[in-house]
Structure formats: C-alpha cells, structure tokens
Motif scaffolding. Structure first.
Motif, PDB file in Angstrom:
ATOM      1  N   VAL A  11       0.841  -1.202   0.000  1.00 36.29           N
ATOM      2  CA  VAL A  11       0.000   0.000   0.000  1.00 36.29           C
ATOM      3  C   VAL A  11       0.877   1.254   0.000  1.00 36.29           C
ATOM      4  CG1 VAL A  11      -1.790   1.277   1.229  1.00 36.29           C
ATOM      5  CG2 VAL A  11      -1.848  -1.221   1.206  1.00 36.29           C
TER       6      VAL A  11
ATOM      7  N   GLN B 267      -6.852   3.539   3.067  1.00 36.98           N
ATOM      8  CA  GLN B 267      -6.846   2.425   4.005  1.00 36.98           C
ATOM      9  C   GLN B 267      -5.671   1.483   3.748  1.00 36.98           C
ATOM     10  OE1 GLN B 267     -10.707   0.570   4.611  1.00 36.98           O
ATOM     11  NE2 GLN B 267     -11.737   2.405   3.929  1.00 36.98           N
TER      12      GLN B 267
ATOM     13  N   ASP C  74      -5.457  -1.641   4.006  1.00 36.55           N
ATOM     14  CA  ASP C  74      -5.768  -2.998   3.563  1.00 36.55           C
ATOM     15  C   ASP C  74      -6.202  -3.018   2.097  1.00 36.55           C
ATOM     16  OD1 ASP C  74      -8.223  -1.790   3.776  1.00 36.55           O
ATOM     17  OD2 ASP C  74      -9.054  -3.190   5.228  1.00 36.55           O
ATOM     18  N   GLU C  75      -5.656  -2.078   1.313  1.00 36.60           N
ATOM     19  CA  GLU C  75      -5.996  -1.977  -0.108  1.00 36.60           C
ATOM     20  C   GLU C  75      -4.735  -2.100  -0.966  1.00 36.60           C
ATOM     21  OE1 GLU C  75      -8.945  -1.735  -1.452  1.00 36.60           O
ATOM     22  OE2 GLU C  75     -10.217  -1.336   0.286  1.00 36.60           O
TER      23      GLU C  75
ATOM     24  N   VAL D 199      -4.830  -0.990  -4.739  1.00 35.62           N
ATOM     25  CA  VAL D 199      -5.233   0.373  -5.072  1.00 35.62           C
ATOM     26  C   VAL D 199      -4.465   0.867  -6.295  1.00 35.62           C
ATOM     27  CG1 VAL D 199      -3.523   1.409  -3.500  1.00 35.62           C
ATOM     28  CG2 VAL D 199      -5.567   2.707  -4.147  1.00 35.62           C
TER      29      VAL D 199
ATOM     30  N   VAL E 209     -16.016   3.399  -2.637  1.00 36.91           N
ATOM     31  CA  VAL E 209     -14.622   3.017  -2.383  1.00 36.91           C
ATOM     32  C   VAL E 209     -14.132   3.879  -1.228  1.00 36.91           C
ATOM     33  CG1 VAL E 209     -12.305   2.811  -3.352  1.00 36.91           C
ATOM     34  CG2 VAL E 209     -14.311   2.461  -4.818  1.00 36.91           C
TER      35      VAL E 209
ATOM     36  N   VAL F  26     -11.992   5.648   0.203  1.00 37.29           N
ATOM     37  CA  VAL F  26     -10.860   6.574   0.188  1.00 37.29           C
ATOM     38  C   VAL F  26     -11.437   7.979   0.256  1.00 37.29           C
ATOM     39  CG1 VAL F  26      -8.839   7.389  -1.086  1.00 37.29           C
ATOM     40  CG2 VAL F  26      -9.535   4.991  -1.262  1.00 37.29           C
TER      41      VAL F  26
ATOM     42  N   THR G  73     -12.682  -1.629  -8.891  1.00 36.25           N
ATOM     43  CA  THR G  73     -11.410  -1.832  -8.209  1.00 36.25           C
ATOM     44  C   THR G  73     -11.245  -3.283  -7.762  1.00 36.25           C
ATOM     45  OG1 THR G  73     -12.418  -1.256  -6.088  1.00 36.25           O
ATOM     46  CG2 THR G  73     -11.426   0.530  -7.343  1.00 36.25           C
TER      47      THR G  73
ATOM     48  N   GLY H 180     -10.408  -5.326  -1.340  1.00 37.71           N
ATOM     49  CA  GLY H 180      -9.578  -5.061  -0.182  1.00 37.71           C
ATOM     50  C   GLY H 180      -9.421  -6.348   0.612  1.00 37.71           C
TER      51      GLY H 180
ATOM     52  N   ASP I  34     -10.252  -8.061   4.074  1.00 37.42           N
ATOM     53  CA  ASP I  34     -11.017  -8.024   5.323  1.00 37.42           C
ATOM     54  C   ASP I  34     -10.978  -9.345   6.078  1.00 37.42           C
ATOM     55  OD1 ASP I  34     -11.996  -5.340   5.095  1.00 37.42           O
ATOM     56  OD2 ASP I  34     -13.398  -6.050   3.568  1.00 37.42           O
TER      57      ASP I  34
ATOM     58  N   CYS J 204     -10.388 -13.220   1.756  1.00 38.13           N
ATOM     59  CA  CYS J 204     -10.020 -12.066   0.922  1.00 38.13           C
ATOM     60  C   CYS J 204      -8.511 -12.030   0.693  1.00 38.13           C
ATOM     61  CB  CYS J 204     -10.451 -10.764   1.601  1.00 38.13           C
ATOM     62  SG  CYS J 204     -12.221 -10.501   1.719  1.00 38.13           S
TER      63      CYS J 204
ATOM     64  N   VAL K 233      -6.617 -11.984  -2.911  1.00 40.69           N
ATOM     65  CA  VAL K 233      -5.680 -10.942  -3.334  1.00 40.69           C
ATOM     66  C   VAL K 233      -4.325 -11.543  -3.684  1.00 40.69           C
ATOM     67  CG1 VAL K 233      -4.387  -8.911  -2.536  1.00 40.69           C
ATOM     68  CG2 VAL K 233      -6.846  -9.079  -2.107  1.00 40.69           C
TER      69      VAL K 233
END
Length: 271
Positions: A54, A117, A119-120, A123, A195, A197, A242, A245, A247, A251, A255
């Motif tokens: 991030v 955040q 946890d993205e 991004v 989103v 942000v 997008t 994220g 969580d 997830c 990712v």
C-alpha cells in the motif's frame, strides 16, 4: 516529493488554473487489531507485508507531497521503518481512520489530507490522483471520495457500502442496505459501490472530531454519515471497478492469487 514541475503539468494534464501552493498529504491509517484478520497489515503478500504494498502504491501518487503511515502499533511502525517508510505513532483510542487522520494533522501540515486504508494493496495510484486533482482544481469541494458501478449480487452484500449520487456528483446517502431499492426495475439507475478513500480539506478535518456522532453513523457503522448529517457535502469521483480489499483470510487468499496471476477456481466463494 514536493511538487511544482509547472504545477505537475497543470495538475496532471491540464485543467482549470489552480494554486500550486496547495499541498497534499496521503495518510495510511493502520492498526494491528482486526476481529476477522488480526495483524493483517503485516500479512505476507508475495514476500512483502501488505502495508508495504500500500505504501509503495501511495508513493506513486503524483500529486502527493507526503506519504505517511499512522499507527498505534510498534510492530507495524518497525515494519514500515524497515522498508524505509515514514510512520507516525498515534493514539490507540481512535474509533476510525479519520480520527487518526486528525491527530496526524497536528504533526504534519498540509492543505488536503487523503485517507487511504492500509488494507488496499490493489489500489490504483491513478485513482488517488483523480481524487486529489478534484479538490485541487475546485476549491468549492471540501470532501471527496470514489465510487464505481457494481451488479445486483455484489450490491446485496451488506459488507459492500453503496452510495446514491445527485445530479451534481455529490453523495445523497451511503448505506449497507440495497439502495436505491428496485421497486421499478426498468427505471433503475444501477448500483454504485463506495470506495473507502477520502480527501479532506484541512478546515473540514479540523472540524470532524467536534461533530456529534449521528444516529445514522451509529446505525450503519459508516463514519461518512457524520459529515452528511452535519450538512457537509461529499463529492464523488467515478473510477473503474477496483480490486478487493483485505477483510478476511479468504479475501487475503484472493488478493494473493490476483497478485500472483493465479486463476481463481470457479467454485471460489469470492470469485
């Protein structure tokens, strides 16, 4: 990272004239505790902790003058320092990332603060530049955020925050419920995902902690409703869909697969 360069090429490829004196701080609130995935900022993603991914994406945001991680956890702070990032220790009493942002504001001066955040990891820096640009070229916008279109299945998930926009591009409401409700399918405008942000002008951020926690915020558990309840408008900027994220452990695996280019199985609950 202080930007001039003909005002960053007239704020990334020309817009209305803008004051080049405005500065942008990109803040990444990060906490160790998480009910569904404890320690997730330090979770390994292809050999690097998530918070590093991030941070490195944040450094690619052309309009950001400062990038800093705000945390209350020494483990996260040491990790950020180890990869050469800037970190600020903040109180453990904050209820939200925005509250943590307010504390950073006391130590780091800027005109616009962006809350990204931690946890993205997927991004897109260009999306954050779009958000920063929006406030830099239009002084009437006090708060900005991002959104994109989603289908009915994703909109039905209460973990997905939906937003309804007015004709001027400002948010009417945010909810975990299915909004707008599809009474008339043929006239339905479609669903929009918020989103998480945010970009704030310093004056609004300074006011945030003095605002009362509204019943809407308590009910939906969405901090942006505090601003709407007080009459502060939130301008939305539309982006392409997008990546997810992080969580939950599921997830995180999704990712990892996306970043590694591994196809997800058809029966994956997150595919």
């Amino acid at each position: 990272m202080i930007w001039s360069g003909l005002c960053r090429s007239w704020i990334l490829n020309k817009e209305l004239p803008v004051s080049c004196a405005q500065s942008v701080a990109l803040v990444i609130p990060s906490r160790f505790g998480s009910s569904r995935l404890p320690g997730k900022p330090l979770a390994d993603l292809l050999g690097k902790p998530m918070i590093q991914w991030v941070y490195e994406k944040a450094q690619q945001v052309a309009l950001a003058d400062h990038v800093v991680v705000a945390t209350d956890d020494r483990r996260i702070a040491k990790t950020v320092q180890a990869f050469g990032g800037l970190v600020m220790m903040t109180s453990s009493d904050h209820r939200s990332g925005t509250d943590r942002l307010v504390e950073v504001m006391q130590q780091l001066d800027a005109d616009i603060y962006i809350n990204l955040q931690g946890d993205e990891p997927l991004v897109r820096p260009g999306d954050i530049d779009l958000l920063a640009k929006g406030l830099l070229v239009d002084s009437s916008i006090d708060v900005g955020t991002l959104y994109h279109s989603i289908d009915r299945d994703e909109a039905s998930n209460p973990s997905t925050v939906k937003v309804v926009m007015d004709n001027s591009g400002y948010a009417l409401y945010f909810s975990r419920s299915l909004i707008p409700y599809p009474c008339e399918i043929n006239a339905h405008p479609g669903y929009l995902k918020h989103v998480g942000v945010y970009a704030y002008r310093k004056s609004v951020l300074a006011k945030y902690t003095s605002l009362p926690v509204s019943r809407l915020e308590q009910t939906e558990q969405l901090e942006q409703l505090r601003l709407l309840a007080d009459g502060i408008r939130i301008r939305g900027f539309q982006v392409e869909p997008t990546g997810p994220g992080v969580d939950t452990p599921e997830c995180l695996e999704k990712v990892r697969a996306i970043m590694a280019g591994v196809p997800l199985s058809v029966d994956s609950p997150l595919s």
